[in-house]
Design a protein around this motif. Structure first.
Motif, PDB file in Angstrom:
ATOM      1  N   PRO A  19     -33.387  -4.179 -21.549  1.00  0.00           N
ATOM      2  CA  PRO A  19     -33.812  -4.631 -20.137  1.00  0.00           C
ATOM      3  C   PRO A  19     -35.466  -4.936 -20.267  1.00  0.00           C
ATOM      4  N   ILE A  20     -36.298  -4.297 -20.904  1.00  0.00           N
ATOM      5  CA  ILE A  20     -37.682  -4.580 -20.793  1.00  0.00           C
ATOM      6  C   ILE A  20     -37.749  -5.987 -21.360  1.00  0.00           C
ATOM      7  N   ARG A  21     -37.266  -6.018 -22.635  1.00  0.00           N
ATOM      8  CA  ARG A  21     -37.448  -7.563 -23.490  1.00  0.00           C
ATOM      9  C   ARG A  21     -36.958  -8.604 -22.522  1.00  0.00           C
ATOM     10  N   GLN A  22     -35.740  -8.373 -21.817  1.00  0.00           N
ATOM     11  CA  GLN A  22     -35.382  -9.645 -20.899  1.00  0.00           C
ATOM     12  C   GLN A  22     -36.520  -9.801 -19.798  1.00  0.00           C
ATOM     13  N   LYS A  23     -36.914  -8.829 -19.325  1.00  0.00           N
ATOM     14  CA  LYS A  23     -38.051  -9.102 -18.265  1.00  0.00           C
ATOM     15  C   LYS A  23     -39.077  -9.636 -19.030  1.00  0.00           C
ATOM     16  N   LEU A  24     -39.705  -9.258 -20.145  1.00  0.00           N
ATOM     17  CA  LEU A  24     -40.762  -9.677 -20.729  1.00  0.00           C
ATOM     18  C   LEU A  24     -40.651 -11.216 -21.048  1.00  0.00           C
ATOM     19  N   TYR A  25     -39.490 -11.517 -21.523  1.00  0.00           N
ATOM     20  CA  TYR A  25     -39.287 -13.129 -21.795  1.00  0.00           C
ATOM     21  C   TYR A  25     -39.088 -13.748 -20.637  1.00  0.00           C
ATOM     22  N   ARG A  26     -38.339 -13.387 -19.436  1.00  0.00           N
ATOM     23  CA  ARG A  26     -38.623 -14.115 -18.143  1.00  0.00           C
ATOM     24  C   ARG A  26     -40.083 -14.344 -17.706  1.00  0.00           C
ATOM     25  N   LEU A  27     -40.765 -13.245 -17.622  1.00  0.00           N
ATOM     26  CA  LEU A  27     -42.080 -13.544 -17.393  1.00  0.00           C
ATOM     27  C   LEU A  27     -42.889 -14.633 -18.149  1.00  0.00           C
ATOM     28  N   LEU A  28     -42.759 -14.509 -19.336  1.00  0.00           N
ATOM     29  CA  LEU A  28     -43.296 -15.610 -20.080  1.00  0.00           C
ATOM     30  C   LEU A  28     -42.844 -17.060 -19.907  1.00  0.00           C
ATOM     31  N   VAL A  29     -41.604 -16.906 -19.581  1.00  0.00           N
ATOM     32  CA  VAL A  29     -40.895 -18.376 -19.423  1.00  0.00           C
ATOM     33  C   VAL A  29     -41.281 -18.904 -18.306  1.00  0.00           C
ATOM     34  N   GLN A  30     -41.231 -17.817 -17.040  1.00  0.00           N
ATOM     35  CA  GLN A  30     -41.738 -18.276 -15.680  1.00  0.00           C
ATOM     36  C   GLN A  30     -43.259 -18.661 -15.440  1.00  0.00           C
ATOM     37  N   SER A  31     -44.099 -17.504 -16.209  1.00  0.00           N
ATOM     38  CA  SER A  31     -45.463 -17.561 -15.753  1.00  0.00           C
ATOM     39  C   SER A  31     -46.408 -18.001 -16.689  1.00  0.00           C
ATOM     40  N   GLY A  32     -45.720 -18.199 -18.060  1.00  0.00           N
ATOM     41  CA  GLY A  32     -46.641 -18.922 -18.998  1.00  0.00           C
ATOM     42  C   GLY A  32     -47.345 -17.730 -19.798  1.00  0.00           C
ATOM     43  N   GLN A  49     -45.368   0.468 -25.710  1.00  0.00           N
ATOM     44  CA  GLN A  49     -44.047   0.195 -25.827  1.00  0.00           C
ATOM     45  C   GLN A  49     -43.788  -1.306 -25.544  1.00  0.00           C
ATOM     46  N   THR A  50     -44.538  -1.761 -24.657  1.00  0.00           N
ATOM     47  CA  THR A  50     -44.688  -3.452 -24.409  1.00  0.00           C
ATOM     48  C   THR A  50     -44.821  -4.125 -25.764  1.00  0.00           C
ATOM     49  N   SER A  51     -45.907  -3.645 -26.422  1.00  0.00           N
ATOM     50  CA  SER A  51     -46.181  -4.517 -27.647  1.00  0.00           C
ATOM     51  C   SER A  51     -45.084  -4.665 -28.431  1.00  0.00           C
ATOM     52  N   TYR A  52     -44.065  -3.194 -28.805  1.00  0.00           N
ATOM     53  CA  TYR A  52     -43.285  -2.782 -29.428  1.00  0.00           C
ATOM     54  C   TYR A  52     -42.150  -4.243 -29.036  1.00  0.00           C
ATOM     55  N   HIS A  53     -41.874  -4.241 -27.814  1.00  0.00           N
ATOM     56  CA  HIS A  53     -40.628  -5.060 -27.486  1.00  0.00           C
ATOM     57  C   HIS A  53     -41.203  -6.663 -27.479  1.00  0.00           C
ATOM     58  N   LEU A  54     -42.413  -6.762 -27.283  1.00  0.00           N
ATOM     59  CA  LEU A  54     -42.888  -8.261 -27.836  1.00  0.00           C
ATOM     60  C   LEU A  54     -42.845  -8.547 -29.369  1.00  0.00           C
ATOM     61  N   ARG A  55     -43.014  -7.690 -29.913  1.00  0.00           N
ATOM     62  CA  ARG A  55     -42.792  -7.984 -31.559  1.00  0.00           C
ATOM     63  C   ARG A  55     -41.452  -8.071 -31.794  1.00  0.00           C
ATOM     64  N   GLU A  56     -40.441  -7.339 -31.111  1.00  0.00           N
ATOM     65  CA  GLU A  56     -39.050  -7.573 -31.553  1.00  0.00           C
ATOM     66  C   GLU A  56     -38.430  -8.873 -30.908  1.00  0.00           C
ATOM     67  N   LEU A  57     -39.164  -9.235 -29.835  1.00  0.00           N
ATOM     68  CA  LEU A  57     -38.517 -10.589 -29.261  1.00  0.00           C
ATOM     69  C   LEU A  57     -39.212 -11.543 -30.079  1.00  0.00           C
ATOM     70  N   ALA A  58     -40.440 -11.449 -30.986  1.00  0.00           N
ATOM     71  CA  ALA A  58     -40.807 -12.517 -31.770  1.00  0.00           C
ATOM     72  C   ALA A  58     -39.731 -12.459 -33.145  1.00  0.00           C
ATOM     73  N   LYS A  59     -39.553 -11.324 -33.492  1.00  0.00           N
ATOM     74  CA  LYS A  59     -38.561 -11.264 -34.526  1.00  0.00           C
ATOM     75  C   LYS A  59     -37.529 -12.096 -34.403  1.00  0.00           C
ATOM     76  N   ALA A  60     -36.885 -11.902 -33.281  1.00  0.00           N
ATOM     77  CA  ALA A  60     -35.733 -12.788 -32.792  1.00  0.00           C
ATOM     78  C   ALA A  60     -35.979 -14.025 -32.337  1.00  0.00           C
ATOM     79  N   TRP A  78     -49.137 -13.828 -25.915  1.00  0.00           N
ATOM     80  CA  TRP A  78     -47.795 -14.275 -26.386  1.00  0.00           C
ATOM     81  C   TRP A  78     -47.471 -15.245 -25.250  1.00  0.00           C
ATOM     82  N   ARG A  79     -46.628 -16.044 -25.817  1.00  0.00           N
ATOM     83  CA  ARG A  79     -45.998 -17.173 -25.016  1.00  0.00           C
ATOM     84  C   ARG A  79     -44.457 -17.203 -25.507  1.00  0.00           C
ATOM     85  N   ALA A  80     -43.567 -17.616 -24.561  1.00  0.00           N
ATOM     86  CA  ALA A  80     -42.289 -17.894 -24.897  1.00  0.00           C
ATOM     87  C   ALA A  80     -42.075 -19.267 -25.739  1.00  0.00           C
TER      88      ALA A  80
END
Length: 198
Positions: A19-32, A49-60, A78-80
Motif C-alpha cells: 500500500p505505501i508503494r502504491q501511494k508513493l507512486y501515485r504521489l510522484l505521478v500526480q504531483s511530480g 521506511q519511505t526510502s526503502y519503499h522508493l528503492r523497491e519501486l525503483a528496482k521494479a 525521486w520521480r515517476a
C-alpha cells in the motif's frame, strides 16, 4: 501519446503490491518529483521506511532518481518513470501470479474508494462550481463481451484526450504561474466496468 509499458513479470508487479508503494507512486505521478523526506511527511510515514519503499519501486522500474534536482549530496529526489503503465491478470496465469494480481488490484480498489470517501467528507470545503462539476454515476447495461471491450476502449480514448489536454496546458504555462490561478486542480477519475449476474 506515449506507448504503454505493459507489465507481464510477476516480480515487477509485486513492486506495487504494498500500500505505501502504491501511494508513493501515485504521489510522484500526480504531483511530480519530490524528495523522500517530503513524501514521508505527506504520507505520515517514517523517512527510513519511505526510502526503502522508493528503492523497491525503483528496482521494479516504477520510479527513478532525479539527481539534477538535488541541492546537495545528502538530498535525494525521486520521480515517476514517464509514460503510462498497465497490466492484465490474464498475463499472470500461475497461482503466484494470480495471488500478486489479486493483492495489487484489491489494494488499488481500496485506495480508490478511500479517496472517494475522503472527497465526500470534505465536499463542502470545495467551491460550488467544483461541487457541481464532480459527479458519480452508475449504469446497468446489457452488452456482449465485445461490446463492453469497445465501450471501455472508447472511454479510455476519451480520458487520454483530456489527460493530454491538461498536460499541454501545464507545458505551455510559465513555470512561475503553472497551477497558480489557472483554475486547474488535480482530478481523480475512475470507473469500473465488469459483468455481473444479479
Amino acid at each position: 501519446m506515449t506507448d504503454m509499458r505493459r507489465i507481464t513479470d510477476p516480480a515487477v508487479l509485486k513492486g506495487l503490491a504494498q500500500p505505501i508503494r502504491q501511494k508513493l507512486y501515485r504521489l510522484l505521478v500526480q504531483s511530480g518529483p519530490a524528495t523522500g523526506a517530503t513524501l514521508a511527511r505527506r504520507l505520515g510515514t517514517d523517512p527510513g521506511q519511505t526510502s526503502y519503499h522508493l528503492r523497491e519501486l525503483a528496482k521494479a522500474g516504477f520510479v527513478e532518481d532525479a539527481p539534477e534536482l538535488a541541492r546537495d549530496r545528502r538530498e535525494r529526489w525521486w520521480r515517476a518513470v514517464p509514460g503510462p503503465t498497465g497490466w492484465s491478470s490474464a498475463d499472470f496465469p500461475t497461482p503466484e501470479g494470480q495471488a500478486i494480481t489479486s493483492a495489487v488490484k484489491a489494494q488499488l480498489v481500496l485506495d480508490e474508494f478511500e479517496r472517494v470517501r475522503r472527497y465526500e467528507q470534505t465536499r463542502d470545503t470545495w467551491s460550488e462550481q467544483w461541487q457541481a462539476a464532480a459527479m458519480s454515476s452508475d449504469s446497468f447495461l446489457r452488452l456482449t463481451a465485445a461490446e463492453l471491450a469497445e465501450l471501455t476502449g472508447e472511454l479510455h480514448e476519451l480520458v487520454v484526450r483530456w489527460k493530454d489536454r491538461g498536460r499541454a496546458a501545464a507545458a505551455s504555462a510559465d513555470a512561475t504561474t503553472a497551477g497558480a490561478g489557472d483554475g486547474r486542480e488535480h482530478v481523480f477519475l475512475f470507473f469500473h466496468a465488469f459483468p455481473e449476474r444479479p
